[in-house]
Design an enzyme around this catalytic site. Sequence first.
Site: not given
Length: 342
Positions: A23, A27, A36, A72, A149
């Site tokens: 990652r 952010r 973003r 992703d 998920y």
Amino acid sequence: MWDRFLRACRREPVDATPVWFMRQAGRYMAEYRAIRANHTLLEICKQPELALEVTLQPIKKLGVDAAILFADILLPLEPMGAPFEFAAGEGPVIHKPVRSAADIEALRICQPEEGLGYVLDAIRLIRRELDGKTPLIGFAGAPFTLASYLIEGGKSSHYARTKKLMYQEPKVWHSLMHKLSEVVRLYLRAQVQAGAQCVQLFDSWVGALSPLDYVAFIQPHVSHILKDLETTGVPVIHFGTDTATLLELQRDAGGTVIGVDWRTPLDQAIQRLGDGVAVQGNLDPLLLDAPRELLSARVDDILTRVGGRNGHVFNLGHGILPETPVDACKFVVDYVHERTAR
Ligand code: CP3
């Protein structure tokens, strides 16, 4: 040396221990937040120019030794027939969770060029930009983590519906695992063909299972993916978290590099895994927010446990968190390089 990451994956001698962070684009970086502000996560993934820009941000800022494709693990779910979105503050939301035998029957084994061509385009673009400078890692989610998920509909703490299907309807479970593992195998192969110089399989949540259930319900499917990928000749990183009781089983399932989370001291992991694989890890990501003295002591500890052996890729035990200070990441990259320069 531009290829010290690939050399370490192959357990060859290196001029310094390579470093990258799971990652590493995200952010915690102002440059990422700026993009973003104008684009959704899926827009960035689906526009190769944007994916390229975000992939390069941590290379420029931190000087890491590998780039990881910006994408992703959930992207293949859409062409399989299970669309989703990233809802603000909630994480991923699968619009129609997959729960019955009929739902699973309806899932497609999609060809990567069909629904995921934009990922392959991004890989080709990034490779052109980075060629001979920084190696590019492609990746995918592993069947259990993806299934969690798909079935739960989003993030989960106990995987209750997932385990219920696994225990109560093993045949249906295996048909879902078969579809997911075939999709992931084809997708990773296509990534290698498009130019990925290494691939990582993220089985982030598999540590929720006992060794017995891992063997019965997961291992054959992960093995189906990884043994095939090994024949491409690129290094294959097999990663999970909470896997202290699963490491040998994961190694047996496949992969030329085993990702180790911070809960297992790396010398113990190396001893248990043996000489046939390299290791990646394993700083607790929250140590990046600790006082510099403690952070460097924990980096030293990892390097001491490795003891200069070939086959170590320095990384976190899991992904960087959004509040992480960028300067601490940069510090770790430089510190590992200095400490391990040979
Ligand atoms: O490592 C990288 O820099 C490459 C990009 C990457 C992303 N996701 C982008 C992303 C990678 C390798 C992933 C993998 C991924 N995605 C995993 C496995 C790795 C892990 O951390 O265990 C998982 C479980 C996912 C699924 C996923 N995607 C979740 C649970 C979330 C929400 C998390 C959150 O904090 O909101 C995402 C969103 C996501 N994928 C972000 C990024 C940078 C969050 C940032 C954003 O919203 O802009």
